[in-house]
Design an enzyme around this catalytic site. Structure first.
Site, PDB file in Angstrom:
ATOM      1  N   ASN A 211      42.379  -0.999 -62.237  1.00  0.00           N
ATOM      2  CA  ASN A 211      43.804  -1.047 -61.905  1.00  0.00           C
ATOM      3  C   ASN A 211      44.246   0.326 -61.408  1.00  0.00           C
ATOM      4  O   ASN A 211      43.457   1.271 -61.372  1.00  0.00           O
ATOM      5  CB  ASN A 211      44.631  -1.522 -63.102  1.00  0.00           C
ATOM      6  CG  ASN A 211      44.490  -0.599 -64.287  1.00  0.00           C
ATOM      7  OD1 ASN A 211      44.933   0.550 -64.240  1.00  0.00           O
ATOM      8  ND2 ASN A 211      43.850  -1.074 -65.347  1.00  0.00           N
ATOM      9  N   LYS A 290      22.932  -5.104 -57.568  1.00  0.00           N
ATOM     10  CA  LYS A 290      24.093  -5.162 -56.679  1.00  0.00           C
ATOM     11  C   LYS A 290      24.223  -6.563 -56.061  1.00  0.00           C
ATOM     12  O   LYS A 290      23.237  -7.098 -55.548  1.00  0.00           O
ATOM     13  CB  LYS A 290      23.930  -4.101 -55.585  1.00  0.00           C
ATOM     14  CG  LYS A 290      25.124  -3.988 -54.696  1.00  0.00           C
ATOM     15  CD  LYS A 290      24.904  -2.920 -53.644  1.00  0.00           C
ATOM     16  CE  LYS A 290      25.984  -3.042 -52.590  1.00  0.00           C
ATOM     17  NZ  LYS A 290      25.687  -2.236 -51.424  1.00  0.00           N
ATOM     18  N   PHE A 324      52.841   0.308 -74.491  1.00  0.00           N
ATOM     19  CA  PHE A 324      53.534   0.392 -73.206  1.00  0.00           C
ATOM     20  C   PHE A 324      53.474  -1.006 -72.598  1.00  0.00           C
ATOM     21  O   PHE A 324      52.620  -1.806 -72.969  1.00  0.00           O
ATOM     22  CB  PHE A 324      52.843   1.381 -72.264  1.00  0.00           C
ATOM     23  CG  PHE A 324      53.346   2.791 -72.370  1.00  0.00           C
ATOM     24  CD1 PHE A 324      53.157   3.536 -73.524  1.00  0.00           C
ATOM     25  CD2 PHE A 324      54.005   3.392 -71.301  1.00  0.00           C
ATOM     26  CE1 PHE A 324      53.611   4.839 -73.623  1.00  0.00           C
ATOM     27  CE2 PHE A 324      54.462   4.700 -71.371  1.00  0.00           C
ATOM     28  CZ  PHE A 324      54.269   5.423 -72.537  1.00  0.00           C
ATOM     29  N   LYS A 338      56.506  -9.056 -75.616  1.00  0.00           N
ATOM     30  CA  LYS A 338      55.315  -8.290 -76.005  1.00  0.00           C
ATOM     31  C   LYS A 338      55.535  -7.573 -77.330  1.00  0.00           C
ATOM     32  O   LYS A 338      54.649  -7.503 -78.179  1.00  0.00           O
ATOM     33  CB  LYS A 338      54.973  -7.263 -74.930  1.00  0.00           C
ATOM     34  CG  LYS A 338      53.831  -7.715 -74.063  1.00  0.00           C
ATOM     35  CD  LYS A 338      53.491  -6.775 -72.952  1.00  0.00           C
ATOM     36  CE  LYS A 338      52.826  -7.618 -71.859  1.00  0.00           C
ATOM     37  NZ  LYS A 338      52.738  -6.984 -70.596  1.00  0.00           N
ATOM     38  N   LYS A 342      53.020  -8.659 -80.155  1.00  0.00           N
ATOM     39  CA  LYS A 342      51.975  -7.695 -80.544  1.00  0.00           C
ATOM     40  C   LYS A 342      52.315  -7.000 -81.856  1.00  0.00           C
ATOM     41  O   LYS A 342      51.471  -6.389 -82.484  1.00  0.00           O
ATOM     42  CB  LYS A 342      51.775  -6.659 -79.438  1.00  0.00           C
ATOM     43  CG  LYS A 342      51.372  -7.301 -78.097  1.00  0.00           C
ATOM     44  CD  LYS A 342      50.423  -6.434 -77.311  1.00  0.00           C
ATOM     45  CE  LYS A 342      50.094  -7.042 -75.967  1.00  0.00           C
ATOM     46  NZ  LYS A 342      48.910  -6.473 -75.342  1.00  0.00           N
TER      47      LYS A 342
HETATM   48  O1  PMT Z   1      48.616   6.002 -65.660  1.00  0.00           O
HETATM   49  P1  PMT Z   1      49.817   6.147 -64.744  1.00  0.00           P
HETATM   50  O2  PMT Z   1      49.438   6.085 -63.297  1.00  0.00           O
HETATM   51  O3  PMT Z   1      50.640   7.352 -65.088  1.00  0.00           O
HETATM   52  O4  PMT Z   1      50.755   4.869 -64.976  1.00  0.00           O
HETATM   53  C1  PMT Z   1      51.384   4.686 -66.194  1.00  0.00           C
HETATM   54  C2  PMT Z   1      51.334   3.216 -66.639  1.00  0.00           C
HETATM   55  C3  PMT Z   1      52.166   2.378 -65.681  1.00  0.00           C
HETATM   56  C4  PMT Z   1      49.893   2.696 -66.658  1.00  0.00           C
HETATM   57  C5  PMT Z   1      51.908   3.212 -68.100  1.00  0.00           C
HETATM   58  O5  PMT Z   1      53.216   3.709 -68.070  1.00  0.00           O
HETATM   59  C6  PMT Z   1      51.904   1.814 -68.676  1.00  0.00           C
HETATM   60  O6  PMT Z   1      52.804   1.016 -68.484  1.00  0.00           O
HETATM   61  N1  PMT Z   1      50.828   1.482 -69.448  1.00  0.00           N
HETATM   62  C7  PMT Z   1      50.593   0.132 -69.967  1.00  0.00           C
HETATM   63  C8  PMT Z   1      50.078  -0.737 -68.873  1.00  0.00           C
HETATM   64  C9  PMT Z   1      49.626  -2.078 -69.383  1.00  0.00           C
HETATM   65  O7  PMT Z   1      48.469  -2.336 -69.443  1.00  0.00           O
HETATM   66  O8  PMT Z   1      50.572  -2.835 -69.815  1.00  0.00           O
HETATM   67  P2  PMT Z   1      50.304  -4.317 -70.382  1.00  0.00           P
HETATM   68  O9  PMT Z   1      51.646  -4.906 -70.343  1.00  0.00           O
HETATM   69  O10 PMT Z   1      49.223  -5.006 -69.624  1.00  0.00           O
HETATM   70  O11 PMT Z   1      49.816  -4.097 -71.867  1.00  0.00           O
HETATM   71  C10 PMT Z   1      50.723  -3.944 -72.945  1.00  0.00           C
HETATM   72  C11 PMT Z   1      50.152  -3.015 -73.998  1.00  0.00           C
HETATM   73  O12 PMT Z   1      48.986  -3.631 -74.585  1.00  0.00           O
HETATM   74  C12 PMT Z   1      49.740  -1.659 -73.491  1.00  0.00           C
HETATM   75  O13 PMT Z   1      50.099  -0.710 -74.467  1.00  0.00           O
HETATM   76  C13 PMT Z   1      48.238  -1.783 -73.375  1.00  0.00           C
HETATM   77  O14 PMT Z   1      47.628  -0.509 -73.580  1.00  0.00           O
HETATM   78  C14 PMT Z   1      47.901  -2.735 -74.485  1.00  0.00           C
HETATM   79  N2  PMT Z   1      46.690  -3.563 -74.254  1.00  0.00           N
HETATM   80  C15 PMT Z   1      46.629  -4.424 -73.195  1.00  0.00           C
HETATM   81  C16 PMT Z   1      45.512  -5.204 -73.028  1.00  0.00           C
HETATM   82  C17 PMT Z   1      44.445  -5.110 -73.952  1.00  0.00           C
HETATM   83  N3  PMT Z   1      43.343  -5.823 -73.821  1.00  0.00           N
HETATM   84  N4  PMT Z   1      44.539  -4.252 -74.979  1.00  0.00           N
HETATM   85  C18 PMT Z   1      45.644  -3.490 -75.141  1.00  0.00           C
HETATM   86  O15 PMT Z   1      45.724  -2.703 -76.089  1.00  0.00           O
END
Ligand code: PMT
Length: 413
Positions: A211, A290, A324, A338, A342
């Protein structure tokens, strides 16, 4: 409290005047020392007028004059013993090298060696000088000796190049000074585990699903927490960033590696901040060789483990868990969903559909979402935002008595 500002010779020397004013606003008694080179960029008189004190411009100033006394000969020792902090901004590659190697051939480098007060350096220089192995080694040496490094920012440089090397913002330097003076050590005693960057899931030996996360938000969180006195563990997926000084870095690539790194360090952590963009799916099968091009290809994906949910399930009493959320539409309702699903204490919600914020940007705008409130943190630089987010996280340790006008209740309750 007395703070000595050391000014070195660089185009950013004029910004030291703004720093002096900002420190004075915090009721600090500011004294200025200039290197010889600095005086080619700014007149000592500027700082004398701002501080109301004589500006020290050399080791031998006045001592060659008739009537020079013992006081002028040991001025650096006096300054060293009476200052509560030494902050060098801008710090040039030359001065950093002198500090790292114990060379004391001017007032500032002699003061650095002679003082036992905390030292902060805010480097500013050409990107190639900043990236040079010699400078990197000097910075590492200084960080290992507990010199606080306020890392330079990336951007357009006076030399016409683009990259890291621009003097950090005044606020970040002031924050570091307040931190070492114990005025802002509000995370002392905390161990903050931050995740950053985007995890990668391999399709074959050369390709992966990933991503656009640059890691900037997570690194900014880690740096701010460290500056405010926390021990910081940074679990980072691959990024192009240099890790902040004085932070324990755990590099990972896949979601499963991040999961192991995080869960294995939960017993040490008191605050977990999950800024990483974690892959929700990975290929069910990873090709050993590959993949060859041959018509349409269908990938079968399987879900990864939700690390955040597992952290919540395994949390220890008193641990704060902050997630986040990156949303492209209906941000508030998805963020709220969320938060509840969560079970985190708060979700930092970004609307990543907006131009110039979110993924791979220097700026961000977020909503700090808890079960009973939604605090809007307007667009600002990620480094500045990180401090605001930490302020909000700390309010979870101290239940708030008064609602701000800017708070918007999340639910009608
Ligand atoms: O890295 P930058 O370029 O500075 O950008 C910052 C950002 C946009 C990446 C950051 O601000 C941000 O939003 N991070 C969370 C992105 C994300 O994956 O969001 P999500 O809505 O998909 O996940 C929600 C939360 O669950 C997040 O805290 C994520 O870390 C966590 N998660 C998600 C999937 C997973 N399998 N395990 C997790 O722990």
């Amino acid at each position: 409290m007395k703070v000595t500002v050391g000014v070195c010779g660089g185009i950013a020397a004029y910004k030291a005047a703004e720093l002096v004013r900002a420190l004075e606003k915090h009721a600090l008694d500011v004294h200025v020392v200039m290197t010889e080179a600095a005086q080619h960029f700014v007149q000592p008189l500027t700082f004398a007028a701002l501080t109301g004190h004589k500006v020290i411009t050399g080791l031998w100033n006045g001592s060659e004059q008739p009537g020079a006394d013992a006081a002028s000969a040991i001025e650096h020792m006096d300054a060293a013993q009476t200052t509560d902090a030494l902050v060098v901004a801008p710090a040039t590659a030359n001065t950093l090298a002198k500090f790292a190697h114990g060379i004391a051939d001017d007032f500032l480098s002699a003061l650095y060696l002679a003082t036992t007060a905390p030292v902060i350096v805010a480097p500013a220089m050409n990107v190639n000088m900043w990236e040079h192995a010699a400078t990197r080694a000097n910075i590492e040496t200084l960080a290992a000796r507990n010199v606080h490094i306020v890392s330079p920012e990336a951007g357009y440089l006076a030399c016409g190049m683009t990259g890291a090397g621009r003097l950090a913002e005044t606020d970040a330097i002031v924050d570091a000074v307040l931190g070492v003076l114990g005025r802002r050590n509000d995370l002392t005693g905390e161990t903050v585990l931050v995740t950053a960057g985007g995890t990668r899931e391999a399709l074959d030996p050369v390709r992966f699903l990933g991503n656009r996360s640059s890691g900037k938000m997570g690194y900014a969180m880690a740096e701010a927490a460290q500056r405010r006195g926390a021990r910081v563990i940074l679990v980072t997926a691959p990024t192009a960033l240099r890790a902040p000084a004085n932070v324990e870095v755990v590099p990972v690539v896949t979601t499963e590696e991040m999961r192991h790194a995080v869960l294995g360090r939960l017993d040490q952590s008191t605050i977990v901040i999950k800024a990483a963009a974690v892959a929700d799916y990975r290929p069910r099968v990873q090709a050993d060789q590959k993949l060859r091009r041959s018509g349409p290809l269908t990938l079968e994906l399987e879900p990864t483990q939700d690390i955040l949910a597992e952290v919540v399930a395994q949390r220890r009493p008193g641990m704060l868990v902050i997630g986040f959320a990156a949303e492209t539409h209906d941000a508030l309702s998805h963020g709220r969903d969320k938060l509840l699903r969560k079970g985190a204490d708060a979700i930092v919600l970004n609307d990543v559909s907006r131009e110039g914020v979110g993924f791979d940007a220097d700026r961000n705008a977020v909503t700090f979402l808890t079960r009973d409130r939604a605090m809007e943190l307007p667009e600002m630089r990620k480094r500045e935002l990180a401090d605001h987010i930490l302020d909000e996280i700390l309010t979870l340790r101290r239940p708030r008595k008064v609602m701000d006008e800017s708070d918007v209740p999340v639910s009608g309750a």
